[in-house]
Design an enzyme around this catalytic site. Structure first.
Site, PDB file in Angstrom:
ATOM      1  CE  LYS A 272      75.130  58.002  15.308  1.00 22.89           C
ATOM      2  NZ  LYS A 272      75.822  59.173  15.733  1.00 22.89           N
TER       3      LYS A 272
ATOM      4  CE  LYS B 230      73.008  61.920   9.888  1.00 25.15           C
ATOM      5  NZ  LYS B 230      73.546  63.046  10.577  1.00 25.15           N
TER       6      LYS B 230
ATOM      7  CE  LYS C 284      79.479  66.683  13.941  1.00 28.50           C
ATOM      8  NZ  LYS C 284      78.768  65.870  14.903  1.00 28.50           N
TER       9      LYS C 284
END
Ligand code: ATP
Ligand code: LTN
Length: 337
Positions: free
Chosen positions: A120, A202, A205
């Site tokens: 991130k 992966k 969303k």
């Protein structure tokens, strides 16, 4: 004997999900599907992790809407507030309080090794904030406040669970038996649903490419089209094999939603093409998600019910979590008021 059975402590389950967008098929298969299944057998607590989502810059009005929608989605996925404790993280102040205390027991080095932090911070290089770094501490607090036995999550959260377990060992070694040791509950099948556009990544969303994920509220034709466009390989055979990431991912999804084994799937699609298989996966997913979409459309309209439910949830969660929090405060030496 019967008496002994009755008084045995029911095992406790806890898990959370961030309101960073409509839940994906990955969230459903990897985590929420199991939350639903566990409700009858265990004492379950599930929450919307709105504090966690602040680690990435959010639009305030959108976050409020997404949080309410996430709460309604949890209910739409079958979580029954009569059976389980359902709440919103920021409504329960103990989470932020325990976060501070535990952060004084977490080491810089171990937090630096967290892969989610590395990923991130690379993705949001302009906003590598302290919250992103201490995210696993907040998560450890979320868990430990409720003294759960199992935490049902997808495979990507395994490292955070390991970190939580390390905190338990460290804390209990210093202060005695304060926290119960939680265990990750990661499903054998579907723990890591992959992106439909890049099956080495992966499904997420918050992916910018909407074709990479199936949202659980996508319309049937949208779902079918996303599966039709799914990236596969240049071979023809439908079989589970190393190197066939795209097909492996579709087989795993199909297996979870239909209950068929890989052998059965391979047999059923022998001699058929990828096009037929993709369509079959899309149709099976549409049917699986249909009741969730219908539930959501009904529940999300009833604002009064939602409000009443999250208020009740917050009240109960506050009561339960404060018991652990006051024990912790006492143990570390904070003066009671
Ligand atoms: P974001 O994209 O905002 O990081 P996310 O889609 O990864 O969000 P989370 O709220 O972080 O979703 O995760 C909720 C639950 O869903 C967690 O238990 C997580 O492990 C699980 N999960 C997330 N993505 C997948 C996936 N692709 N496959 C299986 N489980 C998943
Ligand atoms: N980090 C989790 C969401 C989360 C969570 C938790 C999951 C926050 N607190 C406590 C289980 C237990 C994620 O899914 N990304």
């Amino acid at each position: 004997m019967e008496e002994a059975v009755k008084t045995e402590r029911k095992k406790v389950i806890l898990s959370g999900i961030q309101p960073t967008g409509v839940f994906t098929l990955g969230n459903y298969i990897g985590a929420i599907r199991n939350w639903d299944k566990m409700q009858d057998e265990y004492n379950c607590a599930y929450f919307v992790a709105d504090l966690h989502s602040l680690t990435v810059r959010q639009d305030p009005a959108a976050l409020r809407k997404q949080t309410l929608d996430a709460f309604a989605l949890v209910l739409a996925c079958g979580i029954d507030p009569e059976k389980s404790l359902v709440f919103i993280q920021s409504h329960v102040p103990s989470h932020a309080e325990l976060n501070w205390i535990l952060s004084c027991y977490a080491q810089f080095g171990e937090l630096s090794r967290m892969t989610q932090f590395k990923d991130k911070s690379a993705k949001h290089a302009d906003n590598v904030n302290a919250g992103l770094f201490t995210y696993p501490v907040l998560m450890a607090g979320d868990i430990l406040l409720y003294q759960p036995d199992f935490v049902p999550v997808g495979a990507d959260q395994k490292q955070h669970l390991e970190f939580t377990r390390d905190i338990v060992t460290r804390f209990n070694n210093l202060y005695g038996n304060v926290f119960r040791m939680p265990e990750a509950y990661i499903p054998k099948e579907g723990a890591r649903v992959m992106s439909l556009q890049d099956p080495t990544k992966k499904m997420s969303k918050s992916d910018e490419n909407v074709n990479a994920f199936v949202s659980i509220l996508d319309e049937p034709n949208v779902i079918i089209n996303k599966f039709k466009r799914a990236v596969t390989d240049s071979e023809k055979e439908i079989c589970y094999r190393e190197g066939k990431d795209g097909i492996n991912n579709l087989m795993s999804i199909y297996s979870v939603v239909t209950g068929l084994t890989y052998e059965q799937i391979e047999k059923d699609f022998e001699g058929k093409g990828y096009g037929d298989f993709k369509l079959a996966v899309g149709e099976a997913v549409v049917e699986k998600l249909r009741p969730i979409r219908e539930n959501f459309n009904r529940i999300s309209k009833d604002k009064a019910y939602l409000e009443e439910t999250y208020r009740k949830g917050a009240e109960m969660a506050t009561g339960i979590s404060e018991r652990t929090l006051s024990k912790v405060k006492k143990k570390v030496g904070l003066l009671a008021k």
